[in-house]
Design a protein around this motif. Structure first.
Motif, PDB file in Angstrom:
ATOM      1  N   ILE A  33       4.868  10.667  -5.183  1.00 43.17           N
ATOM      2  CA  ILE A  33       5.055   9.377  -4.250  1.00 43.17           C
ATOM      3  C   ILE A  33       5.982   8.793  -5.234  1.00 43.17           C
ATOM      4  CG2 ILE A  33       3.789   6.761  -4.435  1.00 43.17           C
ATOM      5  CD1 ILE A  33       1.251   8.375  -4.778  1.00 43.17           C
ATOM      6  N   ILE A  34       7.111   8.727  -5.873  1.00 43.49           N
ATOM      7  CA  ILE A  34       8.057   8.280  -6.698  1.00 43.49           C
ATOM      8  C   ILE A  34       8.978   8.779  -6.310  1.00 43.49           C
ATOM      9  CG2 ILE A  34       8.146   9.164  -8.941  1.00 43.49           C
ATOM     10  CD1 ILE A  34       9.084   5.495  -8.411  1.00 43.49           C
ATOM     11  N   ASN A  35       8.842  10.351  -5.887  1.00 43.10           N
ATOM     12  CA  ASN A  35      10.118  11.382  -5.385  1.00 43.10           C
ATOM     13  C   ASN A  35       9.972  11.150  -4.320  1.00 43.10           C
ATOM     14  OD1 ASN A  35      10.379  12.232  -7.947  1.00 43.10           O
ATOM     15  ND2 ASN A  35       9.391  13.954  -7.852  1.00 43.10           N
ATOM     16  N   ASP A  36       9.136  10.734  -3.791  1.00 46.02           N
ATOM     17  CA  ASP A  36       9.345  10.253  -2.443  1.00 46.02           C
ATOM     18  C   ASP A  36      10.341   9.535  -2.040  1.00 46.02           C
ATOM     19  OD1 ASP A  36       7.914  13.089  -1.542  1.00 46.02           O
ATOM     20  OD2 ASP A  36       6.387  12.377  -0.603  1.00 46.02           O
ATOM     21  N   SER A  37       9.762   8.200  -2.304  1.00 43.49           N
ATOM     22  CA  SER A  37      10.468   6.794  -2.255  1.00 43.49           C
ATOM     23  C   SER A  37      11.784   6.817  -2.197  1.00 43.49           C
ATOM     24  CB  SER A  37       9.144   6.205  -2.429  1.00 43.49           C
ATOM     25  OG  SER A  37       9.590   6.310  -4.181  1.00 43.49           O
ATOM     26  N   ASP A  51       0.691  -1.168  -0.305  1.00 44.16           N
ATOM     27  CA  ASP A  51       0.020  -0.189   0.352  1.00 44.16           C
ATOM     28  C   ASP A  51       1.160   1.054   0.094  1.00 44.16           C
ATOM     29  OD1 ASP A  51      -1.714   1.635   0.427  1.00 44.16           O
ATOM     30  OD2 ASP A  51      -2.245   1.187   2.497  1.00 44.16           O
ATOM     31  N   GLY A  52       0.790   2.102  -1.446  1.00 46.87           N
ATOM     32  CA  GLY A  52       1.888   3.437  -1.350  1.00 46.87           C
ATOM     33  C   GLY A  52       0.810   4.260  -1.400  1.00 46.87           C
ATOM     34  N   SER A  53      -0.526   4.541  -1.314  1.00 46.73           N
ATOM     35  CA  SER A  53      -1.699   5.113  -1.405  1.00 46.73           C
ATOM     36  C   SER A  53      -0.989   7.421  -1.224  1.00 46.73           C
ATOM     37  CB  SER A  53      -2.451   4.756   0.103  1.00 46.73           C
ATOM     38  OG  SER A  53      -3.392   3.842  -0.229  1.00 46.73           O
ATOM     39  N   PHE A  54      -0.647   7.681  -1.108  1.00 43.73           N
ATOM     40  CA  PHE A  54      -0.324   9.005  -0.422  1.00 43.73           C
ATOM     41  C   PHE A  54       1.355   9.445  -1.141  1.00 43.73           C
ATOM     42  CE2 PHE A  54      -3.270   7.816   1.993  1.00 43.73           C
ATOM     43  CZ  PHE A  54      -4.985   8.554   1.231  1.00 43.73           C
ATOM     44  N   ALA A  55       1.253  10.674  -1.365  1.00 41.00           N
ATOM     45  CA  ALA A  55       2.656  10.755  -0.778  1.00 41.00           C
ATOM     46  C   ALA A  55       2.604  11.241   0.412  1.00 41.00           C
ATOM     47  CB  ALA A  55       2.798  12.552  -1.551  1.00 41.00           C
ATOM     48  N   ASP A  56       4.392  11.813   1.075  1.00 36.66           N
ATOM     49  CA  ASP A  56       4.550  12.338   2.705  1.00 36.66           C
ATOM     50  C   ASP A  56       3.858  13.409   2.404  1.00 36.66           C
ATOM     51  OD1 ASP A  56       6.060   9.896   2.521  1.00 36.66           O
ATOM     52  OD2 ASP A  56       8.181  11.238   2.236  1.00 36.66           O
ATOM     53  N   VAL A 113      11.973   1.156  -6.559  1.00 28.95           N
ATOM     54  CA  VAL A 113      10.745   1.628  -6.372  1.00 28.95           C
ATOM     55  C   VAL A 113       9.870   1.441  -7.352  1.00 28.95           C
ATOM     56  CG1 VAL A 113      11.217   3.496  -5.661  1.00 28.95           C
ATOM     57  CG2 VAL A 113       8.885   2.152  -4.907  1.00 28.95           C
ATOM     58  N   ILE A 114       8.732   0.808  -7.475  1.00 30.78           N
ATOM     59  CA  ILE A 114       8.067   1.275  -9.094  1.00 30.78           C
ATOM     60  C   ILE A 114       7.344   1.998  -8.564  1.00 30.78           C
ATOM     61  CG2 ILE A 114       7.063   0.689 -11.075  1.00 30.78           C
ATOM     62  CD1 ILE A 114       9.317  -1.470 -11.406  1.00 30.78           C
ATOM     63  N   VAL A 115       6.415   2.538  -9.532  1.00 33.27           N
ATOM     64  CA  VAL A 115       4.887   2.743  -9.255  1.00 33.27           C
ATOM     65  C   VAL A 115       3.774   1.696  -9.876  1.00 33.27           C
ATOM     66  CG1 VAL A 115       2.482   4.788  -8.700  1.00 33.27           C
ATOM     67  CG2 VAL A 115       4.530   5.155  -7.867  1.00 33.27           C
TER      68      VAL A 115
END
Length: 305
Positions: free
Chosen positions: A278-282, A228-233, A289-291
């Motif tokens: 999302i991708i930048n924060d991760s 689950d990666g629903s949101f950016a930070d 990492v991939i979205v």
């Protein structure tokens, strides 16, 4: 072969680009479905995954975006002549949920479906793998799942086998299976020509959850973590309130666990046109990492060590 197809990657609400949650695993031709949101059967057709080889469905929890695709899917398979039984696993009430289909004469299924309630720590045994139920942290009872393949035999030392007088052919295979062989009156044992057992592959699927200890432990050295990666930070407060995860939180967990590949899914509709936050924060924390995107496929290779 171990192929993962992301049939639905949206969070809560479908968007024009993302269906609700569904992830298909094809392991050596056996299909295993994790969650089954609305429209999953159409996504299976678009992705050409097939559906008649589906052996089981694992539901993470009973929010509608994770299970509403099941009624249509099971009836389509009945129309197509399915005869093999189907097992649906999930948290408490899965058995009751499944029994409704038998109780409603409308479905008139031509094959058996069976529901099994799981609790954290339960293990479902497959052919060459197990699936472990994990405790996750969401707003209702929920489970994650770890698909763990059996250990593989170690590398076969062909040169050493020949030195010991074993002729190439069936005796090689017998040794590699762990059985001793007799050659010219002497016994050659597997440990003389076969290395240490090698791990199979591990895929962890979380469903909806906050980052939690059970997922961390199950993900240690995993080949693939689908989280689950629903949101950016920037949405950290709302992620905590709604019992979901932010990209940075998941990246930190993946780094701690030493996973080889992280895929973020259940993407909130607020990012339907732009997942860069999302991708930048991760990636600030964990590079590999991939979205996920709908119909994306990943092949999980065997490890070479």
């Amino acid at each position: 072969m171990l192929r993962v197809t992301f049939l639905g990657t949206g969070g809560s609400l479908p968007t024009r680009n993302r269906n609700p949650s569904a992830v298909m695993v094809n392991r050596e031709g056996e299909l295993i479905l994790f969650d089954c949101g609305e429209g999953t059967q159409q996504q299976m057709m678009r992705a050409k995954t097939g559906m008649m080889s589906l052996s089981s469905i694992f539901i993470s929890h009973f929010h509608a975006d994770h299970f509403l695709g099941i009624p249509g899917l099971i009836q389509t398979m009945s129309f197509m002549g399915r005869k093999e039984p189907l097992v649906i696993y999930g948290p408490k009430h899965t058995r009751e949920f499944t029994e409704l289909f038998r109780a409603l004469g409308y479905f008139n299924l031509k094959y058996e479906i069976r529901g099994v309630d799981l609790k954290p720590g339960d293990v479902v045994e497959g052919d060459g793998y197990v699936i472990r139920a994990l405790e996750t942290v969401h707003s209702i009872p929920s489970l994650g799942y770890a698909l763990v393949e059996d250990m593989r035999p170690g590398r076969f030392n062909r040169e050493r086998a020949v030195e010991l007088g074993v002729p190439p052919g069936p005796l090689f295979a017998k040794l590699h299976r762990g059985e001793p062989v007799e050659v010219e009156g002497k016994t050659v044992r597997p440990e003389e020509v076969v290395g240490e057992p090698r791990p199979g592959r591990t895929i962890v699927y979380t469903g909806d959850t906050r980052p939690c200890e059970a997922v961390l432990e199950a993900s240690r050295d995993a080949d693939l973590l689908i989280h689950d990666g629903s949101f950016a930070d920037e949405m950290a407060d709302w992620a905590e309130e709604s019992m979901h995860s932010t990209a940075g939180e998941v990246a930190a967990l993946a780094k701690d666990a030493g996973v080889r590949q992280l895929v973020l899914t259940h993407v909130s509709s607020r990012y339907s046109d732009d997942v860069e936050p999302i991708i930048n924060d991760s990636k600030k924390i964990f590079e590999n990492v991939i979205v996920a995107e709908d119909l994306m496929e990943l092949e999980i290779p065997l490890r070479q060590e």
